[in-house]
Design an enzyme around this catalytic site. Structure first.
Site, PDB file in Angstrom:
ATOM      1  N   CYS A 140     -10.487   0.447   4.561  1.00 39.45           N
ATOM      2  CA  CYS A 140      -9.400   1.186   5.210  1.00 39.45           C
ATOM      3  C   CYS A 140      -9.090   2.516   4.526  1.00 39.45           C
ATOM      4  O   CYS A 140      -8.361   3.341   5.090  1.00 39.45           O
ATOM      5  CB  CYS A 140      -8.146   0.320   5.245  1.00 39.45           C
ATOM      6  SG  CYS A 140      -8.444  -1.330   5.918  1.00 39.45           S
TER       7      CYS A 140
ATOM      8  N   HIS B 113      -2.451   4.420   6.729  1.00 41.88           N
ATOM      9  CA  HIS B 113      -3.341   3.437   7.344  1.00 41.88           C
ATOM     10  C   HIS B 113      -2.498   2.489   8.184  1.00 41.88           C
ATOM     11  O   HIS B 113      -1.454   2.009   7.747  1.00 41.88           O
ATOM     12  CB  HIS B 113      -4.097   2.678   6.255  1.00 41.88           C
ATOM     13  CG  HIS B 113      -4.730   1.414   6.732  1.00 41.88           C
ATOM     14  ND1 HIS B 113      -5.524   1.354   7.857  1.00 41.88           N
ATOM     15  CD2 HIS B 113      -4.683   0.140   6.227  1.00 41.88           C
ATOM     16  CE1 HIS B 113      -5.938   0.112   8.025  1.00 41.88           C
ATOM     17  NE2 HIS B 113      -5.443  -0.634   7.066  1.00 41.88           N
TER      18      HIS B 113
ATOM     19  N   ASN C  46      -5.065  -2.687  13.935  1.00 41.44           N
ATOM     20  CA  ASN C  46      -5.599  -2.224  12.658  1.00 41.44           C
ATOM     21  C   ASN C  46      -7.095  -1.998  12.825  1.00 41.44           C
ATOM     22  O   ASN C  46      -7.851  -2.937  13.056  1.00 41.44           O
ATOM     23  CB  ASN C  46      -5.318  -3.291  11.593  1.00 41.44           C
ATOM     24  CG  ASN C  46      -5.860  -2.942  10.219  1.00 41.44           C
ATOM     25  OD1 ASN C  46      -6.752  -2.116  10.087  1.00 41.44           O
ATOM     26  ND2 ASN C  46      -5.335  -3.586   9.198  1.00 41.44           N
TER      27      ASN C  46
END
Length: 335
Positions: A123, A260, A291
Site C-alpha cells: 500500500c 492510503h 482498499n
C-alpha cells in the site's frame, strides 16, 4: 591519463502533471459479501466506512487496469507517450512473477523503449514510486515518468476470511511526472518495520501451494486487524507530521489530505491527530472503491481532482502504509 566519466544532471524540480484512473467494472455492495464471513452491511460500514467496492471481471487483470489509467494520465498531461522514458508500476498483484507489469504497460501506451520496473511495497508502493521518479528525473536519468499503482486484489482474497476480504477492491491510478520551474514534490519520509511483517501479508507461499498436495490453499491476503489499526493510527501519524516538517509547511497549509484508503476510521483518526483545518479536503475514495493497496492513493487523487478542480496548484499530503509495515509520505503540488 585517466578518462573522466560524464555525469548526468536534470531539472532542479519536478511535479505531477496529470492523473489517470481505471476502476474495476463491477460495483460489489456489502450485501454480496456478508454470507461467507457471517457479517452484516452495518458491521462493515461501522468498521470500515465501505458501502461498496469496485472489482474487475475475470478477463481484466492488473496490467489492463494499469494501461487504461496510464493512457488517461498521458492524454491529460499533454506529453507525448514517446517522450515518457521511465515507467514505474507499484503492485502486489502482477498475474505473473515475470515479466514486469511496467514493461508491458510501457509498450501498450506507446512509451516503448522506456526504462520500466515494478515496485513491491504494497500500500506504500505508489508513494515509493513517486519518490523514485522525482529523484531519477532530477538526477537526469529520465525526462518524463509514468508512475502507476495497480491491483486486482480479488484474485488474492478468500471470500470467507473475516480479517480483510470485505475491504479489498480492484483498480489502477496513474500520475505523469515531469520537470517543473518550482518545487512540486517534497522529500519523502519512508521506511519499514519488517519485525512486524506477519501483521499483514500472504498466508502461504506459491511453493507451499505447489508442494502441498492439495492441503495448502491458494495464497491469499490476511491481516491482524487490531495490530495494523494501532500501527497505522499512532505510528503513521508521526510519519505524516514528519513529512510536513521536511516539506517546510504546516498542516494549515494543506489543501488536501490523501492517505492510503485502508479504513475510514483510520482516515478520520489521522485527521484528528494532524489537527487538519476544516478547509482541508480529505480523500475518502474507500467508501465506493474499497482498499486497492498500491492503487488507492492515485485513485483517490484522481477522484479528488475530478470533484474539486479548484484544488489545482494546492498542496496535498499523501501517505501510504501496508504489508511488511512499509510506509512513505510526501507533500505534492496538485496538478
Amino acid at each position: 591519463m585517466t578518462a573522466t566519466l560524464k555525469q548526468a544532471t536534470g531539472p532542479q524540480f519536478t511535479r505531477i502533471l496529470a492523473y489517470g484512473a481505471a476502476r474495476g467494472e463491477i460495483a460489489v455492495p456489502n450485501e454480496d459479501l456478508i454470507g461467507p464471513i457471517d457479517s452484516s452491511d452495518e458491521w462493515i460500514r461501522q468498521r470500515t466506512g465501505i458501502i461498496t467496492r469496485t472489482r474487475a471481471v475475470e478477463e481484466t487483470d492488473a496490467i489492463d487496469l494499469a494501461a487504461d489509467a496510464a493512457a488517461e494520465a498521458i492524454e491529460k498531461s499533454g506529453v507525448a507517450a514517446s517522450d515518457v522514458d521511465l515507467v514505474i508500476v507499484a503492485t502486489i498483484s502482477n498475474p505473473k512473477q515475470t515479466p514486469s507489469v511496467s514493461a508491458i504497460v510501457a509498450d501498450r501506451v506507446g512509451a516503448n523503449p522506456a526504462a520500466a520496473y515494478d515496485v513491491n511495497a504494497a500500500c506504500a508502493g505508489y508513494a515509493y514510486a513517486i519518490a523514485q521518479a522525482d529523484a531519477l528525473i532530477r538526477a537526469g536519468a529520465a525526462h518524463y515518468a509514468l508512475v502507476i499503482g495497480t491491483e486486482k486484489l480479488s484474485d488474492v482474497v478468500d471470500p470467507a476470511d473475516r480479517s480483510i476480504s470485505f475491504l479489498l477492491g480492484d483498480g489502477a491510478g496513474a500520475a505523469l511526472i515531469g520537470p517543473s520551474e518550482t518545487p512540486g514534490i517534497a522529500p519523502a519520509v519512508w521506511g519499514s518495520d519488517g519485525s512486524k511483517a506477519d501483521a499483514v501479508g500472504m498466508n502461504h507461499t506459491l511453493t507451499e501451494y505447489r508442494d502441498g498436495g492439495g492441503d495448502i490453499p491458494w495464497p491469499t491476503l490476511r491481516q491482524e486487524g487490531p495490530t495494523v489499526f494501532r500501527w497505522a493510527v499512532w505510528e503513521m501519524a508521526k510519519v505524516a507530521r514528519e513529512a510536513l516538517e521536511v516539506a517546510g509547511i504546516e498542516a494549515s497549509d494543506l489543501a488536501a489530505f490523501i492517505p492510503h484508503q485502508a479504513n475510514m476510521r483510520i482516515i478520520d483518526e489521522f485527521a484528528k491527530q494532524l489537527k487538519l483545518p476544516e478547509t482541508t479536503v480529505i480523500a475518502r475514495d474507500i467508501e465506493t472503491t474499497g482498499n486497492t493497496s498500491a492503487a488507492s492513493i492515485p485513485l483517490a487523487s484522481h477522484r479528488l481532482m475530478s470533484e474539486h478542480p479548484e484544488l489545482s496548484g494546492g498542496l496535498a499530503l499523501q501517505i501510504g502504509f501496508g504489508a511488511g509495515l512499509v510506509f512513505a509520505a510526501q507533500v505534492v503540488v496538485l496538478p
